[in-house]
Design an enzyme around this catalytic site. Sequence first.
Site, PDB file in Angstrom:
ATOM      1  N   GLY A  39       1.878  -1.160   1.419  1.00 10.01           N
ATOM      2  CA  GLY A  39       2.447  -2.460   1.049  1.00 10.01           C
ATOM      3  C   GLY A  39       1.849  -2.940  -0.268  1.00 10.01           C
ATOM      4  N   SER A 106      -0.666   5.016  -0.054  1.00  4.41           N
ATOM      5  CA  SER A 106      -0.148   4.015  -0.989  1.00  4.41           C
ATOM      6  C   SER A 106      -1.192   2.906  -1.145  1.00  4.41           C
ATOM      7  CB  SER A 106       1.209   3.503  -0.485  1.00  4.41           C
ATOM      8  OG  SER A 106       1.885   2.778  -1.481  1.00  4.41           O
ATOM      9  N   TRP A 107      -0.822   1.646  -0.918  1.00  3.73           N
ATOM     10  CA  TRP A 107      -1.835   0.584  -0.946  1.00  3.73           C
ATOM     11  C   TRP A 107      -2.975   0.910   0.017  1.00  3.73           C
ATOM     12  CZ3 TRP A 107      -4.810  -3.055  -2.530  1.00  3.73           C
ATOM     13  CH2 TRP A 107      -5.472  -3.881  -1.619  1.00  3.73           C
ATOM     14  N   ASP A 260       6.446  11.733  -6.624  1.00  2.00           N
ATOM     15  CA  ASP A 260       6.253  10.353  -6.165  1.00  2.00           C
ATOM     16  C   ASP A 260       6.520   9.419  -7.341  1.00  2.00           C
ATOM     17  OD1 ASP A 260       5.274   7.865  -5.288  1.00  2.00           O
ATOM     18  OD2 ASP A 260       3.771   8.823  -4.017  1.00  2.00           O
ATOM     19  N   HIS A 288       7.637   9.419  -2.257  1.00  3.10           N
ATOM     20  CA  HIS A 288       6.621   8.537  -1.681  1.00  3.10           C
ATOM     21  C   HIS A 288       6.688   8.477  -0.163  1.00  3.10           C
ATOM     22  CE1 HIS A 288       3.622   5.400  -2.231  1.00  3.10           C
ATOM     23  NE2 HIS A 288       4.285   4.602  -1.416  1.00  3.10           N
TER      24      HIS A 288
END
Length: 321
Positions: A39, A106-107, A260, A288
């Site tokens: 996120g 990711s985050w 990605d 991703h």
Amino acid sequence: MDEQKARHRFHLPVDKCHQLYIEEYGAHDGIPVVVLHGGPGAGISRKHVETFDLSAFRVVAFDQRGAGRSVPSASLHDNTTDALIADIEAIREKLGIDRWLVAGGSWGSCLALAYGEAHPERCLGFRLHGIFLAGQEDIDWWFHGARSIFPDQWEEFASFVPEEERADLLAAYYRRLTSGNAHEEVAAALSLRGFSAKTQTFLPDPGHVAALMEPTAALAVARLFTHYCVNRAFLEPGQLLRDIDRIRHLPCEIVQGRYDTVTPMLSAWRLHRAWPEAGFSIVTEANHQSTKGPLFDELKAATERLRKRMAPITPKEGKCA
């Protein structure tokens, strides 16, 4: 996931405002692991739980502040990286876990590194994918650079705001997502989340896009994502690579999709060069999305490699509080 139902669900108050939603899976005496979602604001993905052998791992997944079933939803109040690190520690202490594997994508990879560098003594190792280092170049790429690959989707994304504001889409969207006007906030969230969803998959996937467009969830992701981007994840420039020596002695697997376009491979390559002892896997036919396909399969393989390295260390750490 009928065969992988959470065996424990609860809310944990962490301050006067926030209560975190937490789920536990797998073997109580297995290798403890905490899963940090992306996120920011995306919430638990049970597909990521499926990348662990639940006969060997005790998996803890939780919705970060403002995300998923944590309350209050989409709240920016006291929502910082340091607060999230403290939350991870609060969960660990609540569950009586001494050390655990830290997994994030990711985050979540950014948060995993920040947590590990703050508390290396509490980490068994790391499994990281879709590497995001929260640098200015990472943020600029997402809001502007991706137009070189997705000019059609980017024009739709940019056209949501007046032309005179399009030189800084992060600022333009953040203003609308925090305006206090509920209609404007949701509209901005759906525009941002739509652009995100359309650029995440290796091939166009209308089903994936549709699944991410629920308004309440989209607002949490969009508001928290822009909040953390505006504040550069509350980190100093280059902090994560600067402090990597604090965790280089621990086992790690880095998995990255070559194509990605959300968190481009250059960041993963920089982490790989700064942490040469870590395993590094490039998944060619992947963007991703990590919940299915080759990237999902490689995450399972990376988990097994880590399990073999960590099993001699401590297969049965942690007791439930």
